[in-house]
Design a protein around this motif. Sequence first.
Motif, short mmCIF file in Angstrom:
data_model
loop_
_atom_site.label_atom_id
_atom_site.label_comp_id
_atom_site.label_asym_id
_atom_site.label_seq_id
_atom_site.Cartn_x
_atom_site.Cartn_y
_atom_site.Cartn_z
N VAL A 2 0.87 -1.18 0.00
CA VAL A 2 0.00 0.00 0.00
C VAL A 2 0.90 1.23 0.00
N GLU A 3 0.63 2.14 -0.90
CA GLU A 3 1.43 3.36 -1.00
C GLU A 3 1.37 4.13 0.32
N ALA A 4 2.56 4.45 0.82
CA ALA A 4 2.69 5.15 2.11
C ALA A 4 1.98 4.38 3.21
N GLY A 5 2.04 3.04 3.12
CA GLY A 5 1.39 2.20 4.13
C GLY A 5 2.16 0.92 4.37
N ASN A 6 1.50 -0.06 4.97
CA ASN A 6 2.14 -1.32 5.32
C ASN A 6 2.11 -2.30 4.15
N THR A 7 2.94 -3.36 4.26
CA THR A 7 2.98 -4.46 3.29
C THR A 7 2.55 -5.74 3.99
N LYS A 8 1.69 -6.51 3.32
CA LYS A 8 1.18 -7.74 3.91
C LYS A 8 1.49 -8.91 2.99
N GLU A 9 1.88 -10.06 3.57
CA GLU A 9 2.28 -11.24 2.80
C GLU A 9 1.21 -12.33 2.93
N PHE A 10 0.97 -13.04 1.80
CA PHE A 10 -0.01 -14.13 1.75
C PHE A 10 0.65 -15.37 1.15
N GLY A 11 0.07 -16.56 1.42
CA GLY A 11 0.60 -17.82 0.93
C GLY A 11 0.40 -18.00 -0.56
N GLN A 12 1.05 -19.03 -1.11
CA GLN A 12 1.03 -19.25 -2.56
C GLN A 12 -0.33 -19.70 -3.06
N ASN A 13 -1.20 -20.25 -2.19
CA ASN A 13 -2.52 -20.70 -2.61
C ASN A 13 -3.59 -19.62 -2.45
N VAL A 14 -3.24 -18.49 -1.86
CA VAL A 14 -4.21 -17.43 -1.56
C VAL A 14 -4.40 -16.55 -2.79
N ARG A 15 -5.64 -16.16 -3.04
CA ARG A 15 -5.97 -15.24 -4.14
C ARG A 15 -6.81 -14.06 -3.66
N ARG A 16 -7.07 -13.99 -2.36
CA ARG A 16 -7.93 -12.93 -1.82
C ARG A 16 -7.54 -12.68 -0.37
N GLY A 17 -7.43 -11.38 0.00
CA GLY A 17 -7.04 -11.07 1.37
C GLY A 17 -7.38 -9.65 1.76
N SER A 18 -7.56 -9.45 3.05
CA SER A 18 -7.86 -8.12 3.60
C SER A 18 -6.56 -7.44 4.01
N ILE A 19 -6.46 -6.14 3.72
CA ILE A 19 -5.24 -5.39 4.03
C ILE A 19 -5.52 -4.24 5.00
N GLY A 20 -6.68 -4.26 5.66
CA GLY A 20 -7.00 -3.23 6.65
C GLY A 20 -7.47 -1.94 6.01
N GLU A 21 -7.30 -0.85 6.73
CA GLU A 21 -7.72 0.46 6.24
C GLU A 21 -6.70 1.02 5.26
N VAL A 22 -7.19 1.61 4.19
CA VAL A 22 -6.35 2.19 3.14
C VAL A 22 -6.78 3.62 2.91
N PRO A 23 -5.85 4.58 2.85
CA PRO A 23 -6.23 5.98 2.60
C PRO A 23 -6.87 6.16 1.23
#
Length: 250
Positions: free
Chosen positions: A150-171
């Motif tokens: 996320v630009e000017a935000g955090n980075t989140k890692e997901f497994g190789q089988n994942v295709r969908r994930g929540s990244i929290g609040e985004v500006p």
Amino acid sequence: MAADWNPAFHMLLLLLVDLSDGSSLTTSQQVSTTHPNTSLTLRPRSNGPQPMNLNPDDYDPDGDDDAVPTRAPAPPRDTDLEPCDYDPCQHEQIPCHLLSAQGDCLCPGLTSSLDVPEPPSLMVLSQEGSEVVVQWCAPSSPVTSYMVTVEAGNTKEFGQNVRRGSIGEVPQGAKVCVLALNDSGLSDPVGGSCATFQSSEKSSTALKAGLIGGALGFLLLLSLALLLWRLRARRKAGTRISTHDTLETF
């Protein structure tokens, strides 16, 4: 008489032996020399066994020496396999090489694991409540994990089988990218793997404001129409009263 005959007999035998040796030597020399009119050299013919030209790959140390060496036929290849039931956009998708091992099916082609993976495809960037959800499709490359930045935000890692994930609040207006990772490195953040976040709450607020403004405008028009109707009604009532008074005077 016997003494005179013996020396002469011995000399005759020696002469015969010398003639025999000379004739044999001449014959041997003629056989081993080259004929003056040809380039063919006469050599003794050999009746011995001739060497065989054998391929080292056909040699079997444990086999029978008298058997004819043969090369083993290549195993037949099955060309009737069906494609694996693999969807690169499906969440919690089992890797295709595992599906192929279980069901004897064919997987789509992938790039080398020695190369940096190709970028994933970002498909959906939406808001659910106060959190932002990202959905993507896998690239045609070996992948060990996915990184969502996320630009000017955090980075989140997901497994190789994942295709969908929540990244929290985004500006509002922040750039979100999905990157693929393997042992050779991280994919590039190209256009297809990135998107700009637009809050759905802002859109719903604008829609609500539009609906409220439309309702207020409608009420205002309705009030004006009602006021005009009442004014006309009063004018008609005043005209009737004035005409009735005039008639009574006469």
